[in-house]
Scaffold this active site. Structure first.
Site, PDB file in Angstrom:
ATOM      1  N   SER A 107      -7.295   0.636  -1.635  1.00  0.00           N
ATOM      2  CA  SER A 107      -6.818  -0.064  -2.773  1.00  0.00           C
ATOM      3  C   SER A 107      -7.692  -1.347  -3.216  1.00  0.00           C
ATOM      4  O   SER A 107      -7.160  -2.311  -2.609  1.00  0.00           O
ATOM      5  CB  SER A 107      -5.438  -0.084  -3.000  1.00  0.00           C
ATOM      6  OG  SER A 107      -4.973   1.160  -2.898  1.00  0.00           O
ATOM      7  N   LYS A 182      -4.494   3.419  -9.961  1.00  0.00           N
ATOM      8  CA  LYS A 182      -3.782   3.032  -8.742  1.00  0.00           C
ATOM      9  C   LYS A 182      -3.253   1.563  -8.919  1.00  0.00           C
ATOM     10  O   LYS A 182      -1.994   1.358  -8.416  1.00  0.00           O
ATOM     11  CB  LYS A 182      -4.905   2.866  -7.542  1.00  0.00           C
ATOM     12  CG  LYS A 182      -4.148   2.087  -6.242  1.00  0.00           C
ATOM     13  CD  LYS A 182      -2.869   3.092  -5.782  1.00  0.00           C
ATOM     14  CE  LYS A 182      -2.100   2.553  -4.566  1.00  0.00           C
ATOM     15  NZ  LYS A 182      -2.816   2.470  -3.426  1.00  0.00           N
ATOM     16  N   LYS A 250      -1.514  -8.103  -2.760  1.00  0.00           N
ATOM     17  CA  LYS A 250      -2.813  -8.260  -2.911  1.00  0.00           C
ATOM     18  C   LYS A 250      -2.999  -7.045  -4.483  1.00  0.00           C
ATOM     19  O   LYS A 250      -3.773  -7.562  -5.369  1.00  0.00           O
ATOM     20  CB  LYS A 250      -3.488  -7.382  -1.799  1.00  0.00           C
ATOM     21  CG  LYS A 250      -4.906  -7.133  -2.116  1.00  0.00           C
ATOM     22  CD  LYS A 250      -5.276  -5.677  -2.231  1.00  0.00           C
ATOM     23  CE  LYS A 250      -4.906  -4.855  -1.081  1.00  0.00           C
ATOM     24  NZ  LYS A 250      -5.152  -3.332  -1.352  1.00  0.00           N
TER      25      LYS A 250
END
Length: 304
Positions: A107, A182, A250
């Protein structure tokens, strides 16, 4: 070159897997169970030992892992790690053969995926960005949701591999699209966990039977995959990481930055991003993201 659509073991593509963490280890093992030859590389010897115990082959370097691979799959924490393993004299692009397919399931930022696809094209290597949702349980059970960016022909080539890893597999658009979807996924998950955590603290402070309350809530409109997966974490205060706060921090950075770039306002998402950041700053970055419960408890003067 081998075709992943062929059913015989001999004609299946040779796979190199880079990154054998919480997600990468069970995912690579599911490919081995499906009959693929998997050669893996990671920095931790115990993870390589786990791969060989499952029937895979351990490599001593990225170069060794990818040199004979038809398909290279990467699953590492963030954009800097993807760039570190992809570029440079010891990286994937320097050693994978022309015609190989590189599938990055990490990701990362959409722009990192776009840049990687462009750099790989010059080497004759095709790329898909294919991040996943479903956490450790989804990886183990091979029921991940896989959101893919790239060319249709490459997606079709990779689809049998994806089918060994997940249940919902969708080509979302050109390079970077998988990462964009995502990012939206992580936004929804974080906001959902935060709402569940607030409800848990509210219910406990009200003296309600928490397990009964969560059961009935999950049977109605308030129900969600998040609540189903994280209910026991809340009840048992079990924050063993399936997906760490550090990684969700993140990801919230990725979605807030990407949203700013396209002019999308994320008012609730921005607040939850700050709550995730505060939890990390308080030393809980290594815990599961259901530990957002701890942040709500701190704010509410409840147990932590």
């Amino acid at each position: 070159m081998s075709n992943p659509a062929d059913s015989s073991h001999a004609s299946r593509p040779a796979i190199a897997w880079i990154g054998l963490g919480i997600m990468g280890s069970p995912m690579s093992e599911n490919l081995i169970k499906a009959g693929y030859d998997v050669t893996g590389f990671t920095l931790e010897q115990d993870k390589l030992d786990r791969l060989t115990a499952a029937g895979g082959t351990a490599a001593g370097s990225i170069a060794e892992a990818v040199r004979d691979a038809d398909v290279v799959i990467t699953m590492v924490p963030a954009s800097p790690q993807v760039e570190a393993i992809a570029y440079g004299p010891d990286g994937i692009l320097a050693h994978a053969r022309s015609g190989a397919l590189l599938i990055d399931m990490s990701s990362i930022t959409p722009q990192t995926s776009v840049d990687l696809a462009e750099a790989a094209k010059a080497k004759g290597i095709r790329v898909l960005d294919a991040p996943v949702s479903g956490g450790e349980a989804g990886a183990v059970e091979a029921v991940l949701s896989i959101m893919v960016g790239g060319d249709r022909a490459d997606f079709d080539r990779a689809e049998p591999i994806f089918e060994a890893l997940g249940r919902t597999i969708v080509l979302c658009g050109p390079h970077g699209s998988g990462q964009t979807v995502k990012a939206a996924n992580q936004l929804i998950v974080a906001v959902n966990i935060q709402a569940c955590a607030e409800a848990v603290v509210f219910l406990e402070k009200s003296g309600v039977d928490l397990e009964a309350a969560l059961d009935v809530l999950n049977g109605g409109l308030a129900g969600s995959t998040v609540l189903t997966r994280k209910k026991d974490n809340f009840l048992n205060r079990d924050f063993e990481p399936g997906f760490r706060i550090d990684l969700h921090h993140k990801d919230m950075g990725i979605v807030t930055d990407a949203a700013r770039n396209v002019g999308a306002a994320l008012p609730v998402g921005a607040v939850v991003a700050q709550l995730v950041a505060s939890l990390r700053a308080q030393g809980d970055g290594g815990l599961d993201h259901s530990a957002l419960l701890r942040a709500v408890e701190r704010l509410s003067g409840a147990r932590v």
